[in-house]
Design a protein around this motif. Structure first.
Motif, PDB file in Angstrom:
ATOM      1  N   LYS A  14     -18.447 -60.595  -2.882  1.00 30.06           N
ATOM      2  CA  LYS A  14     -17.158 -60.556  -3.563  1.00 30.06           C
ATOM      3  C   LYS A  14     -16.532 -59.191  -3.351  1.00 30.06           C
ATOM      4  O   LYS A  14     -17.166 -58.163  -3.544  1.00 30.06           O
ATOM      5  N   ALA A  15     -15.267 -59.185  -2.900  1.00 29.82           N
ATOM      6  CA  ALA A  15     -14.532 -57.933  -2.711  1.00 29.82           C
ATOM      7  C   ALA A  15     -13.046 -58.230  -2.792  1.00 29.82           C
ATOM      8  O   ALA A  15     -12.573 -59.187  -2.161  1.00 29.82           O
ATOM      9  N   ALA A  16     -12.326 -57.450  -3.576  1.00 33.27           N
ATOM     10  CA  ALA A  16     -10.889 -57.665  -3.710  1.00 33.27           C
ATOM     11  C   ALA A  16     -10.207 -57.460  -2.359  1.00 33.27           C
ATOM     12  O   ALA A  16     -10.403 -56.449  -1.698  1.00 33.27           O
ATOM     13  N   ALA A  17      -9.444 -58.453  -1.933  1.00 31.40           N
ATOM     14  CA  ALA A  17      -8.798 -58.385  -0.624  1.00 31.40           C
ATOM     15  C   ALA A  17      -7.710 -57.315  -0.618  1.00 31.40           C
ATOM     16  O   ALA A  17      -6.940 -57.193  -1.568  1.00 31.40           O
ATOM     17  N   PRO A  18      -7.626 -56.524   0.449  1.00 30.17           N
ATOM     18  CA  PRO A  18      -6.619 -55.467   0.532  1.00 30.17           C
ATOM     19  C   PRO A  18      -5.274 -56.010   1.010  1.00 30.17           C
ATOM     20  O   PRO A  18      -5.127 -57.195   1.313  1.00 30.17           O
ATOM     21  N   LYS A  19      -4.312 -55.135   1.063  1.00 33.02           N
ATOM     22  CA  LYS A  19      -2.987 -55.500   1.565  1.00 33.02           C
ATOM     23  C   LYS A  19      -3.063 -55.760   3.072  1.00 33.02           C
ATOM     24  O   LYS A  19      -3.620 -54.974   3.825  1.00 33.02           O
ATOM     25  N   LEU A  20      -2.501 -56.888   3.486  1.00 30.58           N
ATOM     26  CA  LEU A  20      -2.559 -57.268   4.900  1.00 30.58           C
ATOM     27  C   LEU A  20      -1.418 -56.600   5.656  1.00 30.58           C
ATOM     28  O   LEU A  20      -0.306 -57.113   5.723  1.00 30.58           O
ATOM     29  N   ASP A  21      -1.709 -55.446   6.216  1.00 31.19           N
ATOM     30  CA  ASP A  21      -0.695 -54.715   6.963  1.00 31.19           C
ATOM     31  C   ASP A  21      -1.352 -54.006   8.142  1.00 31.19           C
ATOM     32  O   ASP A  21      -2.545 -54.170   8.411  1.00 31.19           O
ATOM     33  N   GLN A  22      -0.583 -53.207   8.838  1.00 32.04           N
ATOM     34  CA  GLN A  22      -1.104 -52.495   9.993  1.00 32.04           C
ATOM     35  C   GLN A  22      -2.188 -51.498   9.598  1.00 32.04           C
ATOM     36  O   GLN A  22      -3.115 -51.217  10.362  1.00 32.04           O
ATOM     37  N   GLY A  23      -2.076 -50.962   8.372  1.00 30.82           N
ATOM     38  CA  GLY A  23      -3.093 -50.026   7.902  1.00 30.82           C
ATOM     39  C   GLY A  23      -4.476 -50.656   7.844  1.00 30.82           C
ATOM     40  O   GLY A  23      -5.484 -50.004   8.123  1.00 30.82           O
ATOM     41  N   LEU A  24      -4.534 -51.938   7.468  1.00 23.59           N
ATOM     42  CA  LEU A  24      -5.799 -52.652   7.444  1.00 23.59           C
ATOM     43  C   LEU A  24      -6.385 -52.749   8.847  1.00 23.59           C
ATOM     44  O   LEU A  24      -7.566 -52.496   9.069  1.00 23.59           O
ATOM     45  N   CYS A  25      -5.540 -53.073   9.803  1.00 23.26           N
ATOM     46  CA  CYS A  25      -5.998 -53.173  11.198  1.00 23.26           C
ATOM     47  C   CYS A  25      -6.453 -51.809  11.717  1.00 23.26           C
ATOM     48  O   CYS A  25      -7.404 -51.722  12.492  1.00 23.26           O
ATOM     49  N   ASP A  26      -5.760 -50.759  11.287  1.00 25.00           N
ATOM     50  CA  ASP A  26      -6.146 -49.410  11.706  1.00 25.00           C
ATOM     51  C   ASP A  26      -7.519 -49.042  11.167  1.00 25.00           C
ATOM     52  O   ASP A  26      -8.326 -48.401  11.867  1.00 25.00           O
ATOM     53  N   ARG A  27      -7.820 -49.449   9.923  1.00 26.62           N
ATOM     54  CA  ARG A  27      -9.133 -49.147   9.343  1.00 26.62           C
ATOM     55  C   ARG A  27     -10.240 -49.895  10.085  1.00 26.62           C
ATOM     56  O   ARG A  27     -11.327 -49.358  10.313  1.00 26.62           O
ATOM     57  N   LEU A  28      -9.958 -51.139  10.450  1.00 25.17           N
ATOM     58  CA  LEU A  28     -10.941 -51.886  11.250  1.00 25.17           C
ATOM     59  C   LEU A  28     -11.163 -51.211  12.601  1.00 25.17           C
ATOM     60  O   LEU A  28     -12.292 -51.132  13.091  1.00 25.17           O
ATOM     61  N   HIS A  29     -10.080 -50.696  13.174  1.00 30.12           N
ATOM     62  CA  HIS A  29     -10.186 -50.059  14.489  1.00 30.12           C
ATOM     63  C   HIS A  29     -10.940 -48.730  14.403  1.00 30.12           C
ATOM     64  O   HIS A  29     -11.662 -48.359  15.334  1.00 30.12           O
ATOM     65  N   GLU A  30     -10.765 -48.021  13.296  1.00 31.25           N
ATOM     66  CA  GLU A  30     -11.474 -46.747  13.121  1.00 31.25           C
ATOM     67  C   GLU A  30     -12.991 -46.958  13.078  1.00 31.25           C
ATOM     68  O   GLU A  30     -13.756 -46.093  13.520  1.00 31.25           O
ATOM     69  N   GLN A  31     -13.418 -48.092  12.550  1.00 32.09           N
ATOM     70  CA  GLN A  31     -14.855 -48.401  12.466  1.00 32.09           C
ATOM     71  C   GLN A  31     -15.240 -49.423  13.536  1.00 32.09           C
ATOM     72  O   GLN A  31     -16.160 -50.222  13.350  1.00 32.09           O
ATOM     73  N   ARG A  32     -14.538 -49.397  14.646  1.00 33.39           N
ATOM     74  CA  ARG A  32     -14.769 -50.352  15.730  1.00 33.39           C
ATOM     75  C   ARG A  32     -16.119 -50.111  16.400  1.00 33.39           C
ATOM     76  O   ARG A  32     -16.718 -49.042  16.266  1.00 33.39           O
ATOM     77  N   PHE A  33     -16.527 -51.092  17.145  1.00 27.99           N
ATOM     78  CA  PHE A  33     -17.760 -50.967  17.918  1.00 27.99           C
ATOM     79  C   PHE A  33     -17.537 -50.031  19.102  1.00 27.99           C
ATOM     80  O   PHE A  33     -16.526 -50.113  19.802  1.00 27.99           O
ATOM     81  N   LEU A  34     -18.510 -49.138  19.333  1.00 33.62           N
ATOM     82  CA  LEU A  34     -18.478 -48.219  20.468  1.00 33.62           C
ATOM     83  C   LEU A  34     -19.670 -48.519  21.373  1.00 33.62           C
ATOM     84  O   LEU A  34     -20.800 -48.654  20.895  1.00 33.62           O
ATOM     85  N   GLU A  35     -19.398 -48.619  22.653  1.00 30.69           N
ATOM     86  CA  GLU A  35     -20.451 -48.934  23.611  1.00 30.69           C
ATOM     87  C   GLU A  35     -21.524 -47.842  23.637  1.00 30.69           C
ATOM     88  O   GLU A  35     -21.239 -46.662  23.442  1.00 30.69           O
ATOM     89  N   ILE A  36     -22.752 -48.253  23.872  1.00 31.31           N
ATOM     90  CA  ILE A  36     -23.871 -47.314  23.959  1.00 31.31           C
ATOM     91  C   ILE A  36     -23.840 -46.609  25.317  1.00 31.31           C
ATOM     92  O   ILE A  36     -23.673 -47.246  26.356  1.00 31.31           O
ATOM     93  N   ASP A  37     -23.988 -45.301  25.292  1.00 26.20           N
ATOM     94  CA  ASP A  37     -24.079 -44.523  26.523  1.00 26.20           C
ATOM     95  C   ASP A  37     -25.541 -44.490  26.969  1.00 26.20           C
ATOM     96  O   ASP A  37     -26.383 -43.883  26.291  1.00 26.20           O
ATOM     97  N   PRO A  38     -25.893 -45.147  28.082  1.00 23.99           N
ATOM     98  CA  PRO A  38     -27.309 -45.178  28.504  1.00 23.99           C
ATOM     99  C   PRO A  38     -27.855 -43.801  28.864  1.00 23.99           C
ATOM    100  O   PRO A  38     -29.072 -43.614  28.916  1.00 23.99           O
TER     101      PRO A  38
END
Length: 260
Positions: A14-38
């Motif tokens: 359970k988590a209160a849903a945030p405002k659906l805007d570009q800021g939400l997408c930016d937060r997802l992008h900030e914690q995006r997956f980063l490829e492993i450097d072998p």
């Protein structure tokens, strides 16, 4: 890939849903997956990716929520490691070659340890990481959050990444929490439900056998589903089944298959 294939097992939060805007997408992008450097020392990576593309992390606010009111994306967990058997085989070859070049039968422990690191690093450059994709669905009105995995370790990683992204920690949902979401106000009756016996007991155990008529036992199916639903919600959908002394956990998929 449960939501895409139709085979779904999940945990609820359970988590209160945030405002659906570009800021939400930016937060997802900030914690995006980063490829492993072998070439580096970090051998695992965790982050968000799109629901429809494991290699893309940019989200569009207009596409983030589906027609059913769910915001969907995925958690990607990668780990780069060389299989133990593969590493051992290559290490043996390298050890023999190096020992022969120095006129010895064996290398010292220190030399062998150093050689193992070198061989492991070379093999990592030729290996692909093991990828795990876990779907996330967030109901924007009720705040019900579903993680399409029953693994404790995945759930722990998910909660940590979610809190870093949105600043709130998702709380696991138990029966008392989920019943209001199903518009059930009083959970107490469900706690008293017990399953009925579906077979006849031996005469030595029961003086009067259970009746066999449909009229007497016609209600059992409904009672069993009610009890099964209660147990599913109470223990994250996990059931302990004991068979000949062995205990295993099985997952209930009642809701994912539309039975209740």
């Amino acid at each position: 890939m449960g939501l895409l294939t139709g085979n779904v097992s999940y945990r609820r939060f359970k988590a209160a849903a945030p405002k659906l805007d570009q800021g939400l997408c930016d937060r997802l992008h900030e914690q995006r997956f980063l490829e492993i450097d072998p070439h580096g020392d970090q051998l695992d990576s965790v982050g968000w990716v799109r629901f429809d593309d494991a290699f893309e992390s940019k989200h569009n606010p207009s596409e983030l929520v589906d027609d059913y009111g769910y915001m969907k994306w995925r958690l990607r967990l990668d780990k780069l490691s060389v299989p133990a058997g593969t590493l051992k085989a290559y290490l043996e070859v390298e050890e023999r070659a190096k020992a022969k070049a120095s006129g010895r039968d064996h290398l010292s422990k220190a030399e062998l340890a150093m050689l193992k690191l070198e061989v492991n690093k070379r093999l990592r450059l030729r290996s692909l990481p093991r990828m795990q994709l876990v779907e996330v669905a967030w109901q924007v009105e009720s705040g019900e959050l579903r993680l399409m995995s029953t693994s404790d370790s995945v759930a722990e990683v998910f909660q940590d990444k979610f809190e870093k992204t949105f600043g709130i920690k998702p709380e696991p949902i138990d029966l008392v929490t989920v019943l209001p979401l199903r518009e059930v106000r009083d959970p107490e009756p469900f706690a008293r439900v017990e399953p009925e016996v579906f077979h006849l007991r031996p005469a030595a155990e029961e003086a009067e056998p259970f009746p066999r008529t449909h009229a007497d036992h016609g209600f059992l199916g409904r009672e069993f589903l009610t009890w099964l639903w209660f147990k599913s919600e109470s223990n994250q959908g996990l059931f302990e089944v004991v068979d000949q002394g062995r205990s295993e956990e099985h997952t209930s998929e009642l809701q994912s298959r539309g039975l209740i």
